[in-house]
Motif scaffolding. Structure first.
Motif, mmCIF file in Angstrom:
data_model
loop_
_atom_site.group_PDB
_atom_site.id
_atom_site.type_symbol
_atom_site.label_atom_id
_atom_site.label_comp_id
_atom_site.label_asym_id
_atom_site.label_seq_id
_atom_site.Cartn_x
_atom_site.Cartn_y
_atom_site.Cartn_z
ATOM 1 N N THR A 169 100.178 17.171 88.277
ATOM 2 C CA THR A 169 99.015 18.555 87.547
ATOM 3 C C THR A 169 97.414 18.016 87.590
ATOM 4 O OG1 THR A 169 98.797 17.288 85.259
ATOM 5 C CG2 THR A 169 100.265 18.538 85.819
ATOM 6 N N GLY A 170 97.095 18.948 88.812
ATOM 7 C CA GLY A 170 95.331 18.814 89.151
ATOM 8 C C GLY A 170 94.573 19.729 89.469
ATOM 9 N N LYS A 171 94.261 20.249 90.413
ATOM 10 C CA LYS A 171 93.304 21.253 90.955
ATOM 11 C C LYS A 171 92.498 21.411 92.296
ATOM 12 C CE LYS A 171 91.210 20.657 85.922
ATOM 13 N NZ LYS A 171 91.803 21.646 85.241
ATOM 14 N N VAL A 172 92.878 22.213 92.620
ATOM 15 C CA VAL A 172 92.388 22.423 93.715
ATOM 16 C C VAL A 172 91.024 23.120 94.330
ATOM 17 C CG1 VAL A 172 93.578 23.736 95.743
ATOM 18 C CG2 VAL A 172 94.780 22.407 94.708
ATOM 19 N N HIS A 173 90.160 22.930 95.086
ATOM 20 C CA HIS A 173 89.230 24.225 94.855
ATOM 21 C C HIS A 173 88.299 24.541 96.604
ATOM 22 C CE1 HIS A 173 88.425 21.958 91.188
ATOM 23 N NE2 HIS A 173 88.296 21.386 91.187
ATOM 24 N N LEU A 174 87.772 25.405 96.524
ATOM 25 C CA LEU A 174 87.806 26.089 97.812
ATOM 26 C C LEU A 174 86.768 25.853 98.151
ATOM 27 C CD1 LEU A 174 90.787 28.629 97.853
ATOM 28 C CD2 LEU A 174 90.533 26.291 98.593
ATOM 29 N N LEU A 175 85.383 25.431 98.405
ATOM 30 C CA LEU A 175 84.010 25.097 98.212
ATOM 31 C C LEU A 175 83.746 25.202 100.209
ATOM 32 C CD1 LEU A 175 85.111 21.180 97.027
ATOM 33 C CD2 LEU A 175 84.755 23.626 95.817
ATOM 34 N N ASP A 176 82.645 25.311 99.642
ATOM 35 C CA ASP A 176 81.138 25.515 100.981
ATOM 36 C C ASP A 176 82.541 26.777 101.940
ATOM 37 O OD1 ASP A 176 80.279 23.451 100.449
ATOM 38 O OD2 ASP A 176 81.329 22.405 101.347
ATOM 39 N N GLN A 177 82.612 27.711 101.625
ATOM 40 C CA GLN A 177 82.911 29.500 102.894
ATOM 41 C C GLN A 177 82.681 29.752 103.615
ATOM 42 O OE1 GLN A 177 85.375 31.619 99.716
ATOM 43 N NE2 GLN A 177 86.621 30.159 98.596
ATOM 44 N N HIS A 178 82.796 29.792 104.668
ATOM 45 C CA HIS A 178 81.640 30.466 105.453
ATOM 46 C C HIS A 178 82.849 31.486 106.438
ATOM 47 C CE1 HIS A 178 78.623 27.288 104.902
ATOM 48 N NE2 HIS A 178 79.507 26.746 104.903
ATOM 49 N N GLU A 179 82.878 32.143 106.122
ATOM 50 C CA GLU A 179 83.787 33.337 106.066
ATOM 51 C C GLU A 179 83.152 34.008 107.762
ATOM 52 O OE1 GLU A 179 86.047 37.847 104.666
ATOM 53 O OE2 GLU A 179 84.193 36.432 103.165
ATOM 54 N N VAL A 190 88.498 22.757 106.939
ATOM 55 C CA VAL A 190 89.451 23.292 107.788
ATOM 56 C C VAL A 190 88.847 24.923 108.143
ATOM 57 C CG1 VAL A 190 91.358 25.836 107.197
ATOM 58 C CG2 VAL A 190 91.176 23.736 105.444
ATOM 59 N N ARG A 191 89.287 24.411 109.537
ATOM 60 C CA ARG A 191 88.234 25.556 110.266
ATOM 61 C C ARG A 191 89.321 26.489 110.799
ATOM 62 N NH1 ARG A 191 83.313 22.806 109.434
ATOM 63 N NH2 ARG A 191 83.290 20.910 110.407
ATOM 64 N N LEU A 192 88.888 27.717 111.254
ATOM 65 C CA LEU A 192 89.902 28.621 112.065
ATOM 66 C C LEU A 192 88.691 29.547 113.045
ATOM 67 C CD1 LEU A 192 90.116 29.211 108.514
ATOM 68 C CD2 LEU A 192 91.106 31.178 108.794
ATOM 69 N N GLN A 193 89.783 29.798 114.354
ATOM 70 C CA GLN A 193 88.453 30.244 115.556
ATOM 71 C C GLN A 193 89.160 30.940 116.186
ATOM 72 O OE1 GLN A 193 88.806 26.770 118.393
ATOM 73 N NE2 GLN A 193 88.736 27.646 120.028
ATOM 74 N N ASP A 194 89.151 31.906 116.503
ATOM 75 C CA ASP A 194 89.272 33.441 116.987
ATOM 76 C C ASP A 194 90.374 32.750 118.641
ATOM 77 O OD1 ASP A 194 89.350 35.411 115.914
ATOM 78 O OD2 ASP A 194 87.627 35.602 116.769
ATOM 79 N N ALA A 195 91.430 32.868 118.617
ATOM 80 C CA ALA A 195 92.079 33.148 119.602
ATOM 81 C C ALA A 195 93.450 34.577 119.951
ATOM 82 C CB ALA A 195 93.684 32.044 119.450
ATOM 83 N N ASP A 226 85.228 31.178 109.366
ATOM 84 C CA ASP A 226 85.194 30.253 110.089
ATOM 85 C C ASP A 226 85.746 28.994 109.682
ATOM 86 O OD1 ASP A 226 83.853 31.699 111.947
ATOM 87 O OD2 ASP A 226 81.723 31.323 110.991
ATOM 88 N N SER A 227 85.368 28.808 108.402
ATOM 89 C CA SER A 227 85.614 27.777 107.581
ATOM 90 C C SER A 227 85.176 27.184 106.142
ATOM 91 C CB SER A 227 84.684 26.517 108.698
ATOM 92 O OG SER A 227 82.526 26.345 107.723
#
Length: 161
Positions: free
Chosen positions: A60-70, A93-98, A72-73
């Motif tokens: 059992t634990g936690k997931v945190h989605l931080l520093d969101q730069h929509e 986690v970084r997202l790049q257009d392709a 991109d990352s």
């Protein structure tokens, strides 16, 4: 232990971004996820059933989605504990257009202690990478399902409006 990966998702970046942050999609994609409850925006309580070699149990634990730069990352931070050990990690986690697809690059660090750590770092790294591969394969599959639903509900070109 360092964990890295690169994945191609079959959808444009804005669609991939939305799904990667959708609680229902995350729950479906996380291997072994039995429960995921949003506590506040971007912060979730999770229960995972995991197994490494002969060592199996529930964490059992936690997931945190931080520093969101929509779109991109973001940073994903996780921590959990159970009868088989304690785990904590953080990944960029970084997202790049392709074109009509998206390249996702993940660079992270994880620490594991307790009984599960006794199987060795080499095996743990392999399990972590396999779980990450399963996660992104599920996300890609879900993106395909979303695109099929969208095209099924869209009128065909030339149909009367």
């Amino acid at each position: 232990m360092e964990i890295t990966g690169e994945y191609r998702l079959g959808a444009p970046r804005d669609e991939a971004w939305k799904l990667l942050l959708a609680p229902e999609a995350l729950q479906r994609a996380l291997p072994g996820c039995q429960q995921m409850t949003e506590e506040e925006d971007g912060h979730y309580a999770v229960t995972l059933k995991v197994g490494v070699a002969a060592i199996k149990g529930t964490i059992t634990g936690k997931v945190h989605l931080l520093d969101q730069h929509e779109p991109d990352s973001y940073t994903m931070a996780v921590d959990g504990k159970g009868s088989i050990g304690v785990a904590a990690g953080k990944a960029a986690v970084r997202l790049q257009d392709a074109g009509e697809t998206t390249i996702v690059r993940v660079v992270g660090e994880a620490e594991v202690h307790g009984l599960v750590a006794s199987v060795g770092q080499r095996m743990l790294r392999g399990v972590a990478v396999r779980m990450m591969d399963q996660f992104f394969k599920s996300i890609d599959h879900q993106l395909g399902e979303c695109q099929q639903r969208a095209s099924a509900s869209s009128p065909l070109p030339g149909d009367a409006q």
